[in-house]
Write a protein that holds these residues in place. Structure first.
Motif, PDB file in Angstrom:
ATOM      1  N   TYR A 222       0.829  -1.208   0.000  1.00 30.12           N
ATOM      2  CA  TYR A 222       0.000   0.000   0.000  1.00 30.12           C
ATOM      3  C   TYR A 222       0.859   1.252   0.000  1.00 30.12           C
ATOM      4  O   TYR A 222       0.626   2.187  -0.767  1.00 30.12           O
ATOM      5  CB  TYR A 222      -0.917  -0.012   1.235  1.00 30.12           C
ATOM      6  N   ILE A 234      -4.264  -1.070  -5.868  1.00 29.31           N
ATOM      7  CA  ILE A 234      -4.416  -1.153  -4.415  1.00 29.31           C
ATOM      8  C   ILE A 234      -4.858   0.210  -3.879  1.00 29.31           C
ATOM      9  O   ILE A 234      -4.194   1.215  -4.096  1.00 29.31           O
ATOM     10  CB  ILE A 234      -3.082  -1.535  -3.740  1.00 29.31           C
ATOM     11  N   GLY A 235      -5.954   0.215  -3.163  1.00 31.41           N
ATOM     12  CA  GLY A 235      -6.426   1.445  -2.563  1.00 31.41           C
ATOM     13  C   GLY A 235      -6.867   2.450  -3.609  1.00 31.41           C
ATOM     14  O   GLY A 235      -7.019   2.133  -4.790  1.00 31.41           O
TER      15      GLY A 235
END
Lengths: 363, 280, 294
Positions: A222, A234-235
């Motif tokens: 992350y 991711i995210g």
């Protein structure tokens, strides 16, 4: 001690390459997640480990013994499938005992092991039921018991919770982690759900188009994505196309310095997490100015969409204490960002001391 | 003050809701159930004089007489042997094929599978005439073997279609799970795949048996007069016999295996087995 | 990376595994081709050639059409089949609609009874109907209970063309209801509800939504019933008149009673040709669906 390693594994279906030369080493007792969008080859990789697909090239080793030539029924792996794969014509007890019988255990041993497995998954009284009498979550727990009762060296899980509702998914996730620690087994878990991967895994392998993009601890995946794909997948991330001219990033009319030693000229992409955008006093030099387009209240924080002149719409996470409304003009500055260039290690930049605007000043 | 509206009377309410259904029920009882009931009544009647609604004299006398007739004593074993043999042969011929259709990949699979459906496009009776012409040459007319072959043709479609759908219906992951816990492919087939397709296979075998037991045209054209089955000997008994009981009793004998089928009617219906092989 | 590059196991696509599927499907396929398609084709070709010279000849058809009995049979059979089909749809369409939109216990009962004829042997159906509808049969008996005068006026369809029509409809009800129901089940309740929602009346829903979606089921039911009615034997033989005869009865007589296999073959081929018209429609609609499903 059970370790798993993949050496240059490749899988080709006709002209389509599902998995490109993949290398992976999983340590004993480790919980590894393979995370990626659908069609990225993650399931194929898992099915090659289980023996359901034959690798086009490469070697698979468990405890440094090659298992590439073994059929699935001879491999020391056990799989939990995405669909509930309990055999509908057998009771729960028989489902779990099936493999044990094939391995020639005595009746007494089988009984003991089945009971142990049922207790492990928290369903000790379910032996006499048929799969059709169980809920989805219960079926998956029994499938887990069925896989574990044979004491495999490697536990494989192919999106086992994706057919369950959100709440149950979280509960079973925690339970799976507890059981995996308890029996101390090496586990490989395939999922497309990043939250699941981030909360379960010791390490995550992010896959895309048949390749592992990054293999790392969840926090590093992350915080420090190594490729643009990982950064985006991711995210939530603001990805801003920009231009680098020597030691300076040029984005619209803004100029930002690049840490020395990273001089380059050409197109780059700037990646900024929504929580890494801070409000600065308007008029400050390097501030990105924009107008609030939409405010979404997400409980303990707000997601704010800010339209800027040169960077499109930016996603910004702000604490609830900050009072923003639609049509408010904001000045933003990234506190941390990453610069991605083609095929190069990304450069992480901490903006260090960006002056913060006091909350009163905003009002 | 409460007024009693007409719709509050339970019967009226029920009829308003179910009226059409009740009309259908009455119509179908008249059209379908009563004719079948007539057969049943005649089978246990000694005398039934018009205009009595029920037989005027009841008894089993005609059962003895029917079942001791020489032609029937010859035909009944014939019918049973034929049905058993056809069911077994049909399974032997068709089950491996249906497995291949469901599970193996090969060129022309769809076309070959469709060719079974296309047999529906031929009127049965005309087809048997065309086959009879060929059988004349091979001296198969009037032989047991000839009747077996014609009955096999009759049940082929069913025996291919139902099992193929059943094998296709078994989730591959269930078999993989079997391999995964250490079963060999053969063990997986016997202990996982077969039990799961068993209901469909059972339905196919049962339907094959019953269909062969009833079948009339092929047996009549190819078997008669040497090889007689129960349906074939019923023709003269229905047409020229002044005693209706013979036909009634033989009808019930013929209907007996169907009772088993009727017990499973609901499952046959839900499994779609009753319309299997028509391309619906 | 010093990965031990084991060669992949040579993909064991032996000759055997390519041939195996064909070996497995060969027996039933050979039967279908050898005993259905081939005889049908052979008979057709034979009727078109002169037995002695082997040249193309329509002599056998000329013979058929010159024979008054044969032509009458053909027309009679077509007429019976069409009348039966009409009656069948008049009964089965509303029945299927009723069964599709009702789930009460009465509907379940109606469904079970409507399927009953499927479980009754063909010859038993014929016998049952004879006993039921013939003069002084159970039907007339029941009428007599209402009024003896009415019973005197009872016109029995037994050994009349109507007898055949009744019998053919009786036997075809279960299959037709099932096929129509299968078609009706494909249409989603939501589809109808959303049409009602925008104010469509029943007639509109029926003609614009239900009928178009059922086109395929109706076609299949029509074709298969036409073919089976055209080739029926038991019912026409037992319930129908001595003359005219349907093609089924005519063929059986020609083959077995008059021992004229060549003429019987010509008659059979004529039934093929007539049925092939609807047979093609059936084949097309079935294979179209299969291809679409992939």
């Amino acid at each position: 001690m059970s370790t798993l390693s993949l050496h240059q594994i490749r899988k080709q279906f006709g002209d389509v390459v599902a998995v490109h030369e993949m290398n992976l080493h999983v340590n004993h007792g480790e919980f590894l997640c393979i995370l990626g969008p659908s069609g990225c080859g993650k399931s194929t990789a898992l099915r090659m480990i289980a023996g359901f697909e034959e690798p086009t090239a490469g070697d698979i080793r468990i405890d440094d013994r090659s298992i590439g030539m073994l059929p699935p029924n001879k491999r020391p792996t056990a799989m939990v499938f995405q669909k509930y794969t309990l055999w509908p014509h057998m009771r729960v007890y028989e489902n779990i005992a099936f493999g044990l019988r094939l391995h020639g255990f005595s009746r007494k041993d089988i009984d003991e092991k089945v009971k142990g497995a049922l207790e492990l998954v928290g369903l000790p009284a379910y032996g006499k039921r048929f799969p059709s009498q169980l809920s989805g979550g219960e079926q998956q727990r029994i499938a887990l018991a069925r896989a574990l009762v044979l004491q495999p060296k490697i536990l494989l899980l192919d999106e086992p919770f994706s057919n369950l509702d959100a709440l149950l998914r979280v509960r079973l996730r925690e339970e799976l982690r507890r059981i995996q620690r308890q029996v101390n087994i090496t586990a490989i878990f395939v999922t497309h759900d990043q939250e699941e991967a981030l909360s379960l895994a010791d390490r995550i392998a992010v896959m895309n188009k048949g390749r592992i993009e990054q293999l790392d601890h969840p926090s590093r995946i992350y915080e420090q994505p190594q490729t643009l794909f990982v950064a985006d997948f991711i995210g939530v991330m603001n990805l801003l196309p920009a231009h680098q001219d020597g030691g300076e990033i040029i984005i619209g009319s803004y100029r930002m310095p690049v840490p020395s030693g990273n001089e380059y000229s050409g197109d780059v992409t700037l990646a900024v997490r929504p929580e890494d955008l801070a409000i600065v006093p308007s008029g400050s030099d390097a501030a990105w100015n924009g107008q609030v387009e939409h405010v979404i209240d997400l409980g303990h924080y707000r997601k704010v969409l800010v339209r800027t002149e040169h960077m499109g719409v930016l996603k910004v996470y702000l604490p609830k204490a900050v009072d923003v409304r639609e049509a408010t003009t904001l000045a933003l500055q990234p506190t941390r960002y990453t610069i991605f260039r083609d095929h190069q290690t990304p450069i992480e930049v901490h903006a260090g001391s960006v002056p913060q605007l006091s909350l009163q000043g905003m009002a | 003050m409460t007024t009693v509206t007409i719709t509050s009377i339970p019967f009226i309410r029920f009829f308003r809701r179910e009226g059409i259904g009740i009309l259908w029920l009455i119509g179908l009882i008249f059209g379908i159930v009563l004719p079948i009931l007539t057969v049943l009544l005649w089978a246990f009647a000694i005398k039934w004089r018009y205009p009595s609604v029920l037989p005027t004299e009841w008894g089993l006398d005609f059962w003895m007489e029917t079942l001791s007739r020489a032609d029937i004593r010859r035909a009944l074993p014939n019918s049973i042997a034929l049905s058993v043999l056809v069911t077994v042969l049909s399974a032997v011929i068709c089950l491996p094929a249906s497995f291949a259709f469901a599970r193996l990949q090969f060129r022309g699979k769809q076309g070959l599978l469709l060719s079974f459906l296309f047999t529906n496009a031929f009127p049965r009776f005309g087809l048997y005439i065309a086959i009879a012409v060929i059988f004349f040459r091979f001296k198969l007319v009037g032989t047991f073997a000839g009747v077996v072959v014609i009955q096999l043709l009759n049940t082929l479609l069913l025996m291919i279609w139902i099992p193929t759908a059943a094998f296709q219906g078994v989730d591959r992951a269930l078999e993989e799970a079997g391999l995964d816990v250490g079963a060999s492919p053969l063990q997986v087939f016997i202990q996982i795949t077969l039990p799961m397709v068993f209901p469909a296979l059972f339905a196919a075998l049962l339907l094959t048996f019953v269909n062969t037991f009833y079948e009339t045209y092929g047996a009549l054209l190819i078997g008669a007069p040497n090889v007689l089955t129960i349906p074939v000997i019923m023709f003269p008994l229905i047409n020229n016999q002044p005693i209706p009981q013979f036909g009634a009793i033989l009808s019930l004998v013929l209907f007996a295996p169907s009772v088993v089928l009727l017990l499973f009617a609901n499952r046959l219906l839900r499994g779609g087995y009753l319309t299997a092989g028509f391309g619906v | 990376m010093t990965a031990s590059q084991t060669e992949p196991a040579p993909h064991s696509k032996s000759r055997f595994s390519t041939v195996l599927p064909y070996l497995l499907v060969a027996p039933p396929i050979l039967m279908v081709f050898g005993l259905i398609f081939f005889p049908a084709l052979q008979s057709t070709l034979r009727t078109l050639t002169d037995a002695e010279t082997g040249a193309f000849s329509l002599a056998r058809y000329e013979m058929f059409f010159a024979d008054k009995t044969s032509v009458t049979s053909l027309i009679f059979t077509i007429q019976i089949a069409l009348e039966s089909l009409l009656g069948l749809f008049v009964i089965c369409f509303p029945l299927a609609l009723y069964l599709r939109f009702n789930t009460s216990r009465i509907a379940t009962g109606v469904q079970m009874i409507s399927l009953l004829p499927m479980f009754v042997p063909g010859i038993m159906s014929a016998y049952a109907l004879i006993r039921f509808v013939r003069g002084r049969g159970l039907f007339e008996t029941l009428i007599y209970q209402v009024s003896p005068l009415l019973a005197d006026a009872y016109y029995s369809p037994y050994v009349k063309p109507e007898g055949i029509v009744i019998g053919l409809i009786w036997e075809a009800i279960p299959f037709t209801v099932l096929i129509l129901l299968a078609g009706l089940r494909q249409l989603d309740n939501g589809l109808i509800e959303s049409a009602q929602d925008i104010g469509a009346n029943r007639w509109y829903i029926f003609t614009r939504i239900i009928l178009p979606l059922m086109r395929r089921s109706i076609l299949i039911a029509f074709c298969l019933n036409f073919i089976s009615m055209f080739g029926a034997y038991t019912i026409p033989y037992l319930l129908g008149p001595a003359a005219p005869q349907t093609m089924g009865v005519l063929m059986q007589r020609t083959l077995q009673d008059y021992q004229q296999p060549l003429e019987a073959e010509t008659q059979a081929v004529i039934t093929f040709l007539i049925c092939s018209l609807v047979g093609l429609v059936y084949v097309q609609s079935v294979s179209g669906e299969r291809v679409r499903k992939g």
